[in-house]
Design a protein around this motif. Structure first.
Motif, PDB file in Angstrom:
ATOM      1  N   GLU A   1      36.723  68.968 -39.591  1.00 49.32           N
ATOM      2  CA  GLU A   1      37.293  69.542 -38.362  1.00 49.32           C
ATOM      3  C   GLU A   1      37.622  71.019 -38.575  1.00 49.32           C
ATOM      4  N   HIS A   2      38.023  71.366 -39.783  1.00 52.30           N
ATOM      5  CA  HIS A   2      38.391  72.764 -40.068  1.00 52.30           C
ATOM      6  C   HIS A   2      37.244  73.732 -39.781  1.00 52.30           C
ATOM      7  N   GLN A   3      35.979  73.286 -39.923  1.00 51.96           N
ATOM      8  CA  GLN A   3      34.855  74.166 -39.602  1.00 51.96           C
ATOM      9  C   GLN A   3      34.811  74.461 -38.108  1.00 51.96           C
ATOM     10  N   MET A   4      35.151  73.481 -37.300  1.00 48.68           N
ATOM     11  CA  MET A   4      35.204  73.693 -35.851  1.00 48.68           C
ATOM     12  C   MET A   4      36.289  74.713 -35.522  1.00 48.68           C
TER      13      MET A   4
ATOM     14  N   THR B   1      37.232  74.610 -29.461  1.00 45.15           N
ATOM     15  CA  THR B   1      38.379  73.851 -28.963  1.00 45.15           C
ATOM     16  C   THR B   1      37.896  72.498 -28.453  1.00 45.15           C
ATOM     17  N   PHE B   2      38.682  71.462 -28.767  1.00 41.58           N
ATOM     18  CA  PHE B   2      38.355  70.122 -28.303  1.00 41.58           C
ATOM     19  C   PHE B   2      38.397  70.098 -26.784  1.00 41.58           C
ATOM     20  N   SER B   3      37.380  69.469 -26.177  1.00 42.32           N
ATOM     21  CA  SER B   3      37.334  69.358 -24.732  1.00 42.32           C
ATOM     22  C   SER B   3      37.607  67.915 -24.283  1.00 42.32           C
ATOM     23  N   TYR B   4      36.775  66.960 -24.740  1.00 46.15           N
ATOM     24  CA  TYR B   4      36.987  65.567 -24.342  1.00 46.15           C
ATOM     25  C   TYR B   4      36.225  64.624 -25.256  1.00 46.15           C
ATOM     26  N   GLN B   5      36.631  63.351 -25.201  1.00 47.04           N
ATOM     27  CA  GLN B   5      35.980  62.281 -25.948  1.00 47.04           C
ATOM     28  C   GLN B   5      35.180  61.446 -24.969  1.00 47.04           C
ATOM     29  N   THR B   6      33.975  61.022 -25.388  1.00 51.29           N
ATOM     30  CA  THR B   6      33.108  60.211 -24.537  1.00 51.29           C
ATOM     31  C   THR B   6      32.148  59.439 -25.432  1.00 51.29           C
ATOM     32  N   THR B   7      31.077  58.930 -24.853  1.00 53.54           N
ATOM     33  CA  THR B   7      30.025  58.301 -25.636  1.00 53.54           C
ATOM     34  C   THR B   7      28.680  58.885 -25.238  1.00 53.54           C
ATOM     35  N   THR B   8      27.706  58.632 -26.099  1.00 56.55           N
ATOM     36  CA  THR B   8      26.335  58.995 -25.755  1.00 56.55           C
ATOM     37  C   THR B   8      25.809  57.986 -24.737  1.00 56.55           C
TER      38      THR B   8
ATOM     39  N   THR C   1      27.158  81.202 -36.886  1.00 63.40           N
ATOM     40  CA  THR C   1      27.961  80.975 -38.093  1.00 63.40           C
ATOM     41  C   THR C   1      28.111  79.488 -38.347  1.00 63.40           C
ATOM     42  N   PHE C   2      28.369  78.729 -37.305  1.00 60.95           N
ATOM     43  CA  PHE C   2      28.526  77.283 -37.443  1.00 60.95           C
ATOM     44  C   PHE C   2      27.223  76.629 -37.899  1.00 60.95           C
ATOM     45  N   LEU C   3      26.102  77.007 -37.294  1.00 58.55           N
ATOM     46  CA  LEU C   3      24.809  76.402 -37.624  1.00 58.55           C
ATOM     47  C   LEU C   3      24.442  76.592 -39.091  1.00 58.55           C
ATOM     48  N   GLN C   4      24.834  77.707 -39.670  1.00 60.78           N
ATOM     49  CA  GLN C   4      24.512  77.967 -41.076  1.00 60.78           C
ATOM     50  C   GLN C   4      25.197  76.991 -42.020  1.00 60.78           C
ATOM     51  N   GLN C   5      26.219  76.298 -41.572  1.00 60.36           N
ATOM     52  CA  GLN C   5      26.965  75.365 -42.416  1.00 60.36           C
ATOM     53  C   GLN C   5      26.399  73.941 -42.371  1.00 60.36           C
ATOM     54  N   ILE C   6      25.405  73.697 -41.534  1.00 60.50           N
ATOM     55  CA  ILE C   6      24.878  72.346 -41.349  1.00 60.50           C
ATOM     56  C   ILE C   6      23.749  72.085 -42.345  1.00 60.50           C
ATOM     57  N   PRO C   7      23.949  71.108 -43.248  1.00 56.59           N
ATOM     58  CA  PRO C   7      22.909  70.817 -44.238  1.00 56.59           C
ATOM     59  C   PRO C   7      21.839  69.864 -43.686  1.00 56.59           C
TER      60      PRO C   7
ATOM     61  N   CYS D   1      29.760  63.761 -33.826  1.00 53.37           N
ATOM     62  CA  CYS D   1      29.867  62.297 -33.927  1.00 53.37           C
ATOM     63  C   CYS D   1      30.381  61.830 -35.283  1.00 53.37           C
ATOM     64  N   GLY D   2      30.900  62.731 -36.100  1.00 51.30           N
ATOM     65  CA  GLY D   2      31.313  62.314 -37.437  1.00 51.30           C
ATOM     66  C   GLY D   2      32.388  63.185 -38.038  1.00 51.30           C
ATOM     67  N   LEU D   3      32.086  63.775 -39.167  1.00 56.10           N
ATOM     68  CA  LEU D   3      33.083  64.482 -39.967  1.00 56.10           C
ATOM     69  C   LEU D   3      33.713  65.682 -39.272  1.00 56.10           C
ATOM     70  N   HIS D   4      33.103  66.183 -38.203  1.00 58.30           N
ATOM     71  CA  HIS D   4      33.666  67.317 -37.460  1.00 58.30           C
ATOM     72  C   HIS D   4      34.636  66.876 -36.364  1.00 58.30           C
ATOM     73  N   MET D   5      34.824  65.577 -36.199  1.00 59.77           N
ATOM     74  CA  MET D   5      35.743  65.074 -35.176  1.00 59.77           C
ATOM     75  C   MET D   5      37.190  65.364 -35.574  1.00 59.77           C
ATOM     76  N   ARG D   6      38.075  65.337 -34.593  1.00 56.51           N
ATOM     77  CA  ARG D   6      39.496  65.614 -34.830  1.00 56.51           C
ATOM     78  C   ARG D   6      40.063  64.701 -35.910  1.00 56.51           C
ATOM     79  N   GLY D   7      40.761  65.321 -36.854  1.00 52.00           N
ATOM     80  CA  GLY D   7      41.417  64.580 -37.916  1.00 52.00           C
ATOM     81  C   GLY D   7      40.531  64.216 -39.091  1.00 52.00           C
ATOM     82  N   LEU D   8      39.244  64.543 -39.032  1.00 52.12           N
ATOM     83  CA  LEU D   8      38.339  64.197 -40.116  1.00 52.12           C
ATOM     84  C   LEU D   8      38.036  65.419 -40.987  1.00 52.12           C
ATOM     85  N   ALA D   9      37.312  65.194 -42.065  1.00 52.19           N
ATOM     86  CA  ALA D   9      37.182  66.169 -43.165  1.00 52.19           C
ATOM     87  C   ALA D   9      36.647  67.547 -42.781  1.00 52.19           C
TER      88      ALA D   9
END
Length: 151
Positions: free
Chosen positions: A41-44, A50-57, A98-104, A31-39
């Motif tokens: 995204e490179h971690q993803m 791979t991006f699947s789809y955009q939606t809402t909660t 690996t991804f979870l270890q990067q989440i502060p 919902c934030g910095l990991h979204m496409r085009g944001l700071a």
């Protein structure tokens, strides 16, 4: 799946387990910095997501701009919530650790309910972190916030 072998053939299971896990993914809502085009995204991408789809909660969340540097979003379930924009990515199961270890802290991964009723893994925030945060739920998503600083 449970794999069995004789004690002297256990090394053969590693290759089989890797082959079974390869290609398996799990949906992950961001919902934030990991979204496409944001700071972040490179971690993803580094974790081969791979991006699947955009939606809402579902309309049961509040979104906060946390008092961190850089500012980060905090998604918290609430009785007076709104729908918040998210992206759902397919994360390889083998890369999830690996991804979870990067989440502060105060961020983490938990169940997030989407507008269609599905529950997927996604970013959530510890509730005590919002005491110093700015409620930006009215924007409907991280991309739409004003970039004002938190006093």
């Amino acid at each position: 799946i449970t794999l069995f072998s004789r004690f002297d053939e256990e090394h053969l299971l590693k290759g089989l387990a890797t082959a079974i896990d390869r290609g398996k993914t799990i949906p992950l809502a961001v919902c934030g910095l990991h979204m496409r085009g944001l700071a972040l995204e490179h971690q993803m991408l580094q974790c081969q997501a791979t991006f699947s789809y955009q939606t809402t909660t579902a309309s049961t969340y509040r979104l906060y701009q946390l008092a961190t540097e850089p500012a980060k979003p905090g998604l918290v379930r609430s009785t007076d919530g709104v729908a918040i924009e998210v992206e759902v990515w397919d994360m390889p199961v083998a890369q999830l650790g690996t991804f979870l270890q990067q989440i502060p802290a105060p961020l983490g991964i938990g169940k997030v309910q989407l507008v269609n009723g599905l529950e997927v893994l996604g970013f959530i925030c510890e509730p005590d972190a919002i005491e110093q945060a700015l409620d930006i739920s009215y924007t409907g998503g991280w991309r739409y916030r004003e970039t004002e600083s938190i006093e």
